[in-house]
Scaffold this motif. Structure first.
Motif, PDB file in Angstrom:
ATOM      1  N   UNK A   1      -5.392   7.336  -6.084  1.00 52.96           N
ATOM      2  CA  UNK A   1      -4.767   7.921  -5.020  1.00 52.96           C
ATOM      3  C   UNK A   1      -3.333   7.051  -5.034  1.00 52.96           C
ATOM      4  N   UNK A   2      -3.521   5.813  -5.207  1.00 52.33           N
ATOM      5  CA  UNK A   2      -2.534   4.882  -4.767  1.00 52.33           C
ATOM      6  C   UNK A   2      -1.404   4.892  -5.798  1.00 52.33           C
TER       7      UNK A   2
ATOM      8  N   UNK B   1       0.756   8.308  -5.411  1.00 47.30           N
ATOM      9  CA  UNK B   1       1.341   8.166  -4.323  1.00 47.30           C
ATOM     10  C   UNK B   1       2.768   7.413  -4.703  1.00 47.30           C
ATOM     11  N   UNK B   2       2.640   6.415  -5.559  1.00 42.23           N
ATOM     12  CA  UNK B   2       3.708   5.651  -6.006  1.00 42.23           C
ATOM     13  C   UNK B   2       4.502   6.312  -6.963  1.00 42.23           C
TER      14      UNK B   2
ATOM     15  N   UNK C   1      -8.271  -3.768  -3.141  1.00 43.56           N
ATOM     16  CA  UNK C   1      -7.248  -3.061  -4.201  1.00 43.56           C
ATOM     17  C   UNK C   1      -5.917  -3.495  -3.753  1.00 43.56           C
TER      18      UNK C   1
ATOM     19  N   UNK D   1       0.700  -1.048  -0.074  1.00 44.74           N
ATOM     20  CA  UNK D   1      -0.066   0.020  -0.143  1.00 44.74           C
ATOM     21  C   UNK D   1       0.966   1.363   0.022  1.00 44.74           C
ATOM     22  N   UNK D   2       0.871   1.981  -1.214  1.00 47.64           N
ATOM     23  CA  UNK D   2       1.640   3.096  -1.284  1.00 47.64           C
ATOM     24  C   UNK D   2       1.219   4.276  -0.078  1.00 47.64           C
ATOM     25  N   UNK D   3      -0.200   4.397  -0.084  1.00 52.15           N
ATOM     26  CA  UNK D   3      -0.657   5.334   0.847  1.00 52.15           C
ATOM     27  C   UNK D   3      -0.505   4.935   2.321  1.00 52.15           C
TER      28      UNK D   3
END
Lengths: 198, 361
Positions: free
Chosen positions: B163-164, B167-168, A146, A111-113
């Motif tokens: 959003x993911x 962010x990446x 996701x 999870x990047x977030x």
């Protein structure tokens, strides 16, 4: 109000998932009432877990044995490896006793977030196990979220160069489910994953 | 009538308000700040989403109260069966959780759209054509959602994946291609469904608008300018190819989150943003009515028109009332005075609103 010891026990129990102050107080009262038998039993069980609990160095399961009961079980099929996000997923799958192979717990999902990167998960250990050989199939049993599906996709890519079959749990119609009650996302998945009859 | 026996409890400036014996036309008349629009807002919460002011739940409860509110209405059934009771509320101890009941049983907010097609037009929407593309996308999405409830699901998934990905891409290190690809698969799957649903709604609206006479309401020509490919594989490819560019830009530059709803005034062939205030309003009304016609197929429709009549000249006003009279949707309108509604006064249910209280006139 109750003494500090009892208060301490109640507040420690209240922090457990699924409990809360009210249930914790109820549990404490029950323990007090059954202190002759229940308390020593609980103390012993907790002590045993505290002394012996460890994370399996091979699969990441938590157990009091090293390697864990599943990894050391010779009746299990060592050629089949099921990858899950958390220990709770492993337990859920193993409760049903449908999967006879071994497991690998990632310890989370990409999870990047949330700032969880590949190196934060036990992916290198997984690749190491596959590279060591003796595994024919890797089953990716990630959650249908996701992050879970992104992680599954990532693992599939990383496993591509190895001579193993990589499979994934199916998504779609739940057993006993009625089409009319399913959300469109699930229906779309079920339709996408349709297969020939027989 | 579609909605009747309406109750507002501790909602905005309404302590306890009840509206009974509603008609096809329903008028709420009173001074500014009396609480007319609050009634429309309460009704707008009988649809999924945040209502016509897009307000937070905690703003809906009466100020100075214990928190929590409730709104209820009975929905007549076309076959003469017992009316269905719809209610939405927030409890005082959990003021940030919207709850919905249908006939007394807990239901999901999205489930409300199965019962009722709600549309609205408010003065805040007057700026729509000169507002940001995002405002027009939201306007379009609300129309799509009324026709295709799954749109909400795909939008939420798409937003999360977007959003993911952003962010990446914003990471100092070069993002992992396999990870990006996993996220982009989600974007492509849900993004394609979003783009296709929008295109279907726009096409249906175009057909519906084509049946309108050119007078007295300016007929808008609408089109969807795609922000990315509408086919899943093409969108996935476009995302993969755009990584370097998007990393430089700091955001994702292709996909349905860049769609634009283009509106032009027929006849003049002038972009809506350049038309006069009155023409813009007339086009908004035409769009709202066209959508109401589409959305109400197969379920009762309700139109909430806030301060609409007062800003039209008598000819357009009479034409609007005519169209509304022929339409199947129940109409709720507000105004500071009764005079502009003279044409429908006789057939309308009229309430006077004053200080959060409602009296049948």
């Amino acid at each position: 109000m109750a003494s500090t010891e009892i208060e301490r026990l109640a507040s420690a129990l209240a922090r457990l998932p699924g409990l809360g102050p009210r249930s914790a107080r109820r549990a404490v009262l029950w323990l007090v009432k059954h202190r002759e038998r229940a308390l020593p039993e609980l103390l012993e069980a907790l002590g045993g877990v505290q002394d012996n609990l460890s994370e399996c160095p091979q699969c990441g399961n938590v157990d009091t044995r090293v390697p864990c009961g599943i990894c050391s079980d010779l009746r299990r099929d060592a050629r089949s490896l099921c990858v899950v996000e958390e220990v709770s997923d492993l337990w859920a799958l193993d409760r049903a006793r449908l999967f006879t192979g071994r497991y690998h717990v990632l310890g989370g999902r990409l999870s990047a977030l949330d700032g969880v990167r590949p190196e934060d998960l036990s992916i290198d250990q997984l690749l190491g196990r596959v590279e060591a050989g003796g595994i024919d199939e890797v089953v990716l049993a990630m959650n249908a979220t996701l992050e879970g599906q992104t992680t599954a996709h990532y693992l599939a890519e990383r496993l591509e160069s190895f001579p193993v079959r990589v499979t994934q749990l199916a998504h779609g119609l739940p057993v006993g489910g009625e089409l009319d009650y399913l959300d469109e996302g699930t229906l779309a998945q079920a339709l996408r994953a349709r297969r020939p009859v027989g | 009538m579609a909605l009747d026996r309406i109750t507002l409890s501790r909602f905005r400036n309404h302590a306890e308000t009840a509206l009974d014996a509603a008609a096809h036309f329903n008028l709420l008349v009173g001074e500014n700040g009396a609480g007319k629009t609050n009634v429309l807002e309460a009704l707008s919460l009988l649809a999924p989403g945040r209502g016509l002011r897009r307000a937070g739940l905690s703003d809906l409860a009466q100020a100075g109260g214990a928190g929590g509110f409730s709104v209820g209405a009975s929905l007549a059934q076309p076959d003469g069966a017992d009316p269905v009771r719809l209610a939405t509320y927030a409890r005082a101890d959990q003021p940030n959780r919207r709850r919905v009941q249908v006939n007394g049983a807990e239901a999901s907010a999205n489930g409300l759209s199965e019962w009722l097609a709600l549309g609205w037009l408010t003065p805040a929407m007057d700026r729509l054509f000169s507002d940001s593309a995002g405002a027009r996308r939201r306007f379009l999405d609300r129309m799509v959602l009324a026709l295709e409830p799954a749109h909400a699901h795909h939008s939420a998934r798409y937003e999360a994946a977007l959003r993911e990905r952003n962010r990446l891409l914003a990471d100092e290190r070069e993002p992992d291609p396999a990870w990006l690809e996993g996220v982009e698969r989600h974007l492509a799957r849900h993004g394609a469904l979003i783009a296709q649903a929008r295109a279907r709604t726009v096409a249906a609206l175009v057909d519906e608008l084509a049946t309108l006479p050119a007078e007295p309401f300016a007929v808008p020509l609408i089109a969807l300018e795609a922000g990315g490919p509408a086919a899943e594989e093409d969108l996935a490819l476009a995302l993969a190819q755009g990584r370097r560019r998007d990393r430089q830009a700091g955001r994702t530059l292709t996909g349905p989150h860049r769609d634009e709803l283009l509106v032009t005034m027929a006849g003049k062939m002038m972009p809506a943003a350049d038309c006069s205030t009155g023409e813009q309003k007339a086009m908004l009304i035409a769009l709202t009515l066209a959508h109401a016609g589409l959305a109400a197929r197969g379920r009762p429709g309700v139109l909430l028109l806030d301060e609409v009549a007062a800003h039209l000249d008598p000819v357009r006003r009479a034409a609007l009332f005519d169209r509304l009279r022929q339409g199947a949707a129940q109409v709720w309108m507000t105004g500071t005075e009764l005079a502009p509604f003279e044409d429908i006064r006789g057939e309308a249910a009229v309430w006077r609103v004053e200080g959060g209280r409602v009296m049948r006139a």
